[in-house]
Scaffold this motif. Structure first.
Motif, PDB file in Angstrom:
ATOM      1  N   ASN A 199       0.843  -1.185   0.000  1.00  0.00           N
ATOM      2  CA  ASN A 199       0.000   0.000   0.000  1.00  0.00           C
ATOM      3  C   ASN A 199       0.890   1.252   0.000  1.00  0.00           C
ATOM      4  O   ASN A 199       1.569   1.547   0.980  1.00  0.00           O
ATOM      5  CB  ASN A 199      -0.926  -0.008   1.222  1.00  0.00           C
ATOM      6  N   VAL A 200       0.889   1.986  -1.106  1.00  0.00           N
ATOM      7  CA  VAL A 200       1.742   3.157  -1.278  1.00  0.00           C
ATOM      8  C   VAL A 200       1.348   4.281  -0.323  1.00  0.00           C
ATOM      9  O   VAL A 200       2.214   4.965   0.236  1.00  0.00           O
ATOM     10  CB  VAL A 200       1.693   3.643  -2.751  1.00  0.00           C
ATOM     11  N   GLN A 201       0.060   4.471  -0.095  1.00  0.00           N
ATOM     12  CA  GLN A 201      -0.398   5.534   0.806  1.00  0.00           C
ATOM     13  C   GLN A 201       0.097   5.290   2.230  1.00  0.00           C
ATOM     14  O   GLN A 201       0.461   6.238   2.931  1.00  0.00           O
ATOM     15  CB  GLN A 201      -1.918   5.641   0.780  1.00  0.00           C
ATOM     16  N   SER A 202       0.141   4.043   2.656  1.00  0.00           N
ATOM     17  CA  SER A 202       0.644   3.734   3.998  1.00  0.00           C
ATOM     18  C   SER A 202       2.120   4.073   4.105  1.00  0.00           C
ATOM     19  O   SER A 202       2.577   4.590   5.135  1.00  0.00           O
ATOM     20  CB  SER A 202       0.440   2.254   4.318  1.00  0.00           C
ATOM     21  N   LYS A 203       2.864   3.806   3.048  1.00  0.00           N
ATOM     22  CA  LYS A 203       4.295   4.148   3.039  1.00  0.00           C
ATOM     23  C   LYS A 203       4.475   5.658   3.126  1.00  0.00           C
ATOM     24  O   LYS A 203       5.335   6.154   3.872  1.00  0.00           O
ATOM     25  CB  LYS A 203       4.971   3.613   1.781  1.00  0.00           C
ATOM     26  N   GLN A 204       3.634   6.401   2.388  1.00  0.00           N
ATOM     27  CA  GLN A 204       3.715   7.862   2.421  1.00  0.00           C
ATOM     28  C   GLN A 204       3.354   8.404   3.802  1.00  0.00           C
ATOM     29  O   GLN A 204       3.978   9.346   4.293  1.00  0.00           O
ATOM     30  CB  GLN A 204       2.795   8.461   1.356  1.00  0.00           C
ATOM     31  N   VAL A 205       2.351   7.807   4.444  1.00  0.00           N
ATOM     32  CA  VAL A 205       1.957   8.233   5.782  1.00  0.00           C
ATOM     33  C   VAL A 205       3.113   8.021   6.758  1.00  0.00           C
ATOM     34  O   VAL A 205       3.435   8.899   7.564  1.00  0.00           O
ATOM     35  CB  VAL A 205       0.686   7.473   6.252  1.00  0.00           C
ATOM     36  N   LEU A 206       3.748   6.853   6.679  1.00  0.00           N
ATOM     37  CA  LEU A 206       4.863   6.565   7.582  1.00  0.00           C
ATOM     38  C   LEU A 206       6.045   7.507   7.337  1.00  0.00           C
ATOM     39  O   LEU A 206       6.668   7.989   8.284  1.00  0.00           O
ATOM     40  CB  LEU A 206       5.298   5.102   7.430  1.00  0.00           C
ATOM     41  N   LEU A 207       6.347   7.753   6.067  1.00  0.00           N
ATOM     42  CA  LEU A 207       7.455   8.663   5.766  1.00  0.00           C
ATOM     43  C   LEU A 207       7.170  10.078   6.265  1.00  0.00           C
ATOM     44  O   LEU A 207       8.059  10.739   6.809  1.00  0.00           O
ATOM     45  CB  LEU A 207       7.744   8.678   4.258  1.00  0.00           C
ATOM     46  N   SER A 208       5.935  10.539   6.098  1.00  0.00           N
ATOM     47  CA  SER A 208       5.609  11.889   6.576  1.00  0.00           C
ATOM     48  C   SER A 208       5.551  11.932   8.108  1.00  0.00           C
ATOM     49  O   SER A 208       5.890  12.932   8.717  1.00  0.00           O
ATOM     50  CB  SER A 208       4.299  12.377   5.968  1.00  0.00           C
ATOM     51  N   MET A 209       5.158  10.822   8.723  1.00  0.00           N
ATOM     52  CA  MET A 209       5.097  10.737  10.173  1.00  0.00           C
ATOM     53  C   MET A 209       6.489  10.851  10.802  1.00  0.00           C
ATOM     54  O   MET A 209       6.663  11.500  11.831  1.00  0.00           O
ATOM     55  CB  MET A 209       4.509   9.369  10.552  1.00  0.00           C
ATOM     56  N   TYR A 210       7.455  10.210  10.170  1.00  0.00           N
ATOM     57  CA  TYR A 210       8.816  10.170  10.717  1.00  0.00           C
ATOM     58  C   TYR A 210       9.769  11.099   9.970  1.00  0.00           C
ATOM     59  O   TYR A 210      10.979  10.959  10.071  1.00  0.00           O
ATOM     60  CB  TYR A 210       9.332   8.729  10.712  1.00  0.00           C
ATOM     61  N   LYS A 211       9.221  12.056   9.246  1.00  0.00           N
ATOM     62  CA  LYS A 211      10.039  13.014   8.501  1.00  0.00           C
ATOM     63  C   LYS A 211      10.994  13.800   9.403  1.00  0.00           C
ATOM     64  O   LYS A 211      12.165  13.959   9.045  1.00  0.00           O
ATOM     65  CB  LYS A 211       9.133  13.965   7.717  1.00  0.00           C
ATOM     66  N   PRO A 212      10.578  14.285  10.587  1.00  0.00           N
ATOM     67  CA  PRO A 212      11.528  15.004  11.444  1.00  0.00           C
ATOM     68  C   PRO A 212      12.727  14.149  11.857  1.00  0.00           C
ATOM     69  O   PRO A 212      13.857  14.628  11.886  1.00  0.00           O
ATOM     70  CB  PRO A 212      10.681  15.405  12.662  1.00  0.00           C
ATOM     71  N   LEU A 213      12.487  12.880  12.156  1.00  0.00           N
ATOM     72  CA  LEU A 213      13.574  11.972  12.517  1.00  0.00           C
ATOM     73  C   LEU A 213      14.543  11.799  11.349  1.00  0.00           C
ATOM     74  O   LEU A 213      15.769  11.858  11.519  1.00  0.00           O
ATOM     75  CB  LEU A 213      13.010  10.610  12.940  1.00  0.00           C
ATOM     76  N   LEU A 214      13.991  11.609  10.160  1.00  0.00           N
ATOM     77  CA  LEU A 214      14.829  11.429   8.973  1.00  0.00           C
ATOM     78  C   LEU A 214      15.619  12.699   8.664  1.00  0.00           C
ATOM     79  O   LEU A 214      16.808  12.641   8.343  1.00  0.00           O
ATOM     80  CB  LEU A 214      13.966  11.024   7.769  1.00  0.00           C
ATOM     81  N   LEU A 215      14.963  13.862   8.790  1.00  0.00           N
ATOM     82  CA  LEU A 215      15.656  15.124   8.510  1.00  0.00           C
ATOM     83  C   LEU A 215      16.763  15.415   9.522  1.00  0.00           C
ATOM     84  O   LEU A 215      17.782  16.021   9.177  1.00  0.00           O
ATOM     85  CB  LEU A 215      14.661  16.278   8.462  1.00  0.00           C
ATOM     86  N   SER A 216      16.585  14.973  10.760  1.00  0.00           N
ATOM     87  CA  SER A 216      17.655  15.182  11.740  1.00  0.00           C
ATOM     88  C   SER A 216      18.904  14.399  11.348  1.00  0.00           C
ATOM     89  O   SER A 216      20.025  14.887  11.498  1.00  0.00           O
ATOM     90  CB  SER A 216      17.194  14.787  13.142  1.00  0.00           C
ATOM     91  N   HIS A 217      18.727  13.197  10.813  1.00  0.00           N
ATOM     92  CA  HIS A 217      19.880  12.425  10.333  1.00  0.00           C
ATOM     93  C   HIS A 217      20.468  13.054   9.076  1.00  0.00           C
ATOM     94  O   HIS A 217      21.686  13.074   8.903  1.00  0.00           O
ATOM     95  CB  HIS A 217      19.479  10.973  10.071  1.00  0.00           C
ATOM     96  N   VAL A 218      19.618  13.560   8.210  1.00  0.00           N
ATOM     97  CA  VAL A 218      20.105  14.218   6.993  1.00  0.00           C
ATOM     98  C   VAL A 218      20.963  15.419   7.374  1.00  0.00           C
ATOM     99  O   VAL A 218      22.068  15.599   6.841  1.00  0.00           O
ATOM    100  CB  VAL A 218      18.922  14.654   6.091  1.00  0.00           C
TER     101      VAL A 218
END
Length: 193
Positions: A18-37
């Motif tokens: 389910n692509v929408q679920s993947k997008q929801v998870l990525l947007s949910m954890y975007k701050p965590l990912l951006l901190s590593h970036v």
């Protein structure tokens, strides 16, 4: 616990494609990912490359996450993304040690280093000799540093460790490490004159 169950449901849907679920998870954890970036941006040619690596690591973690695991998903995600970025950083450090291509000269310009073993006739012998002379001069300056200054120099500028890592390894405060690095820069500039 209910929030974790909701996340596990979304992860289950994402694992089924389910692509929408993947997008929801990525947007949910975007701050965590951006901190590593932001932490590892210097390892990548561009911000977009770092973001893409973070997103790929997150998707890989989503696809391999086991909902029966005793650790919450955010813990696994953070550990996996951190591992991917550290691997990339170590690979970049290894490659940088072996393949130095450009340097910043004393006057501030960036220039390509001539390869001493280069058979290219366009490389002038004078350039090779000047590079060797600069190298000898820098080695001479390095021998004039104290043992503590040598440790700080190699840790910060050659190993590219953060001030907080140096502080942890020496037992000093981060402010003290910062002051000592500032004094080291002044000392080296004085020796270069």
């Amino acid at each position: 616990m209910e929030k974790q169950t909701d996340i596990n449901t979304i992860i289950g849907m994402a694992q089924q494609g389910n692509v929408q679920s993947k997008q929801v998870l990525l947007s949910m954890y975007k701050p965590l990912l951006l901190s590593h970036v932001r932490r590892y941006i210097s390892c990548f040619p561009s911000f977009e490359d770092a973001c893409q690596t973070a997103a790929m690591a997150a998707l890989e973690c989503i696809m391999t996450y086991d909902a029966t695991d005793d650790k919450p998903f955010v813990y696994r995600l953070k550990a996996h993304v951190h591992h991917i970025f550290r691997t990339h950083l170590n690979r970049k450090r290894r490659d940088d040690k072996h393949f130095i291509i450009t340097v910043r000269t004393v006057d501030g310009t960036i220039t390509d280093l001539p390869d001493i073993r280069d058979d290219n006739p366009s490389v002038q012998p004078e350039a090779v000799l000047l590079a060797a002379e600069e190298s000898r001069h820098i080695c001479h300056i390095f021998t004039m540093l104290t043992k503590e200054e040598k440790y700080l120099f190699t840790s910060r500028y050659l190993e590219r460790r953060h001030e907080r890592d140096i502080a942890r390894s020496t037992g000093w405060s981060q402010a003290k490490v910062s002051r000592k690095l500032h004094a080291l820069r002044r000392h080296i500039l004085h020796l270069l004159k």
